[in-house]
Design a protein around this motif. Structure first.
Motif, PDB file in Angstrom:
ATOM      1  N   GLY A  50       0.845  -1.191   0.000  1.00 44.16           N
ATOM      2  CA  GLY A  50       0.000   0.000   0.000  1.00 44.16           C
ATOM      3  C   GLY A  50       0.879   1.238   0.000  1.00 44.16           C
ATOM      4  N   ALA A  54      -3.300   4.734   0.708  1.00 45.55           N
ATOM      5  CA  ALA A  54      -3.820   3.398   0.421  1.00 45.55           C
ATOM      6  C   ALA A  54      -3.325   2.352   1.420  1.00 45.55           C
ATOM      7  CB  ALA A  54      -3.452   2.977  -0.998  1.00 45.55           C
ATOM      8  N   LEU A  57      -5.954   0.538   3.322  1.00 48.92           N
ATOM      9  CA  LEU A  57      -6.692  -0.593   2.752  1.00 48.92           C
ATOM     10  C   LEU A  57      -6.051  -1.936   3.072  1.00 48.92           C
ATOM     11  CD1 LEU A  57      -7.521   0.836  -0.796  1.00 48.92           C
ATOM     12  CD2 LEU A  57      -9.084   0.575   1.150  1.00 48.92           C
ATOM     13  N   PRO A 227      -7.167   3.136  -5.397  1.00 50.10           N
ATOM     14  CA  PRO A 227      -7.858   2.672  -4.191  1.00 50.10           C
ATOM     15  C   PRO A 227      -9.310   2.278  -4.424  1.00 50.10           C
ATOM     16  CG  PRO A 227      -6.487   4.551  -3.670  1.00 50.10           C
ATOM     17  CD  PRO A 227      -6.443   4.408  -5.163  1.00 50.10           C
ATOM     18  N   MET A 292     -10.998   7.904   3.493  1.00 51.55           N
ATOM     19  CA  MET A 292      -9.815   8.255   2.722  1.00 51.55           C
ATOM     20  C   MET A 292      -9.738   9.776   2.592  1.00 51.55           C
ATOM     21  SD  MET A 292      -8.349   5.356   1.897  1.00 51.55           S
ATOM     22  CE  MET A 292      -7.331   5.606   0.444  1.00 51.55           C
TER      23      MET A 292
END
Length: 298
Positions: A50, A54, A57, A227, A292
């Motif tokens: 990542g 990101a 995630l 993402p 995010m």
């Protein structure tokens, strides 16, 4: 703007997962990079990184099921359950020669499905705050508890006998937390001749395939997976309006929206194709479990 997304890497042998992260940090010019599950130095194959925001995630990726290609050598045990360890026992060639395909199949059947597995002593599992492999290398006794894992497929694709050993090329589909080294060890134990892993390659993590990954020498040229695309692949998605996206980012609930979710948690994507975050049901409503940054590009 710093690139943000998921980077699929085909790790080379002889590198640690941290080596790959370090190389990616240099190639992409950011320290904010993490990975979703390690690979041993001996192993090759898919490593999911990542980048920047990101990294949020990764927690949804690390628990996905996986596919491995491996080679198990029957007839010898090692202290690490793989070829990097020291030999601890070797079976007589005559004992190995007597092993039949039906006996091997029976052992594999015993190790397929929902099983209880004791991880290898050189695993990355923490014991009182320390990694098991650090304790083992320091000469301390390591006793790990068994854990329940699922092996959906354990298939032999080739068997060859060499110099008093049997080498099995296998494909394994399994749940997160399954140790392929432990499968090799336990199959050898069942057959009474010992066993260890001589090769391991991870080819899949959830929906991500090693065929789509970039080699460790070309990380600077790699394309990141957006993402929104990643979250939709892993969790599914719903599309939200600009007003709903704003409310979710501000921590507000979407009243009465739970019926719109086929699954929970799931990804919320705004009209511009940008991932708002991961949302979940709260009774009849929906609320963000993870947001995010608003300025992140699609």
């Amino acid at each position: 703007m710093m690139p943000t997304g998921i980077l699929l890497v085909d790790k080379s042998g002889g590198m640690t997962s941290h080596d790959v992260v370090s190389r990616a940090r240099k190639a992409l010019g950011t320290r904010k990079i993490g990975h979703a599950g390690t690979l041993d130095p001996m192993a090759t194959g898919l490593l999911v990184l990542g980048v920047d925001a990101a990294t949020r995630l990764l927690t949804f990726i690390v628990g996905l099921d996986k596919t491995y290609e491996a080679t198990i050598r029957l007839g010898m045990s090692t202290d690490t359950d793989d070829a990097e360890g020291e030999e601890t026992a070797r079976a007589p060639e005559s004992a190995v020669a007597r092993i039949t395909a039906s006996q091997t199949d029976a052992g594999i059947a015993m190790l397929t499905g929902e099983i209880s597995q004791v991880p290898s002593t050189v695993s990355a599992i923490k014991v009182n705050g320390r990694r098991a492999y650090d304790l083992a290398r320091a000469g301390e006794e390591v006793v790990l508890k068994s854990r329940n894992v699922t092996v959906a497929r354990f298939e032999v694709v080739r068997e060859h006998r060499v110099a008093g050993f049997i080498d099995l090329d296998v494909i394994v589909d399994c749940s997160s937390g399954t140790y392929i080294r432990a499968l090799a060890r336990d199959l050898g134990t069942y057959l009474g001749v010992g066993g260890h892993l001589t090769a391991l390659r991870r080819t899949r993590i959830g929906p991500f395939e090693v065929a789509d990954a970039t080699g460790t020498d070309n990380l600077g040229d790699a394309a990141l997976v957006a993402p929104a695309e990643v979250a939709a692949e892993v969790l599914g998605r719903i599309d939200v309006t600009e007003d709903e996206a704003r409310d979710l980012r501000h921590g507000k609930k979407l009243k009465g929206a739970a019926s719109r979710l086929v699954r929970t948690p799931t990804a919320a994507v705004d009209p511009a194709g940008v991932l708002v975050g991961v949302i979940e049901k709260r009774g009849d409503d929906v609320k963000s479990a993870m947001n995010m940054p608003k300025e992140m590009p699609a």
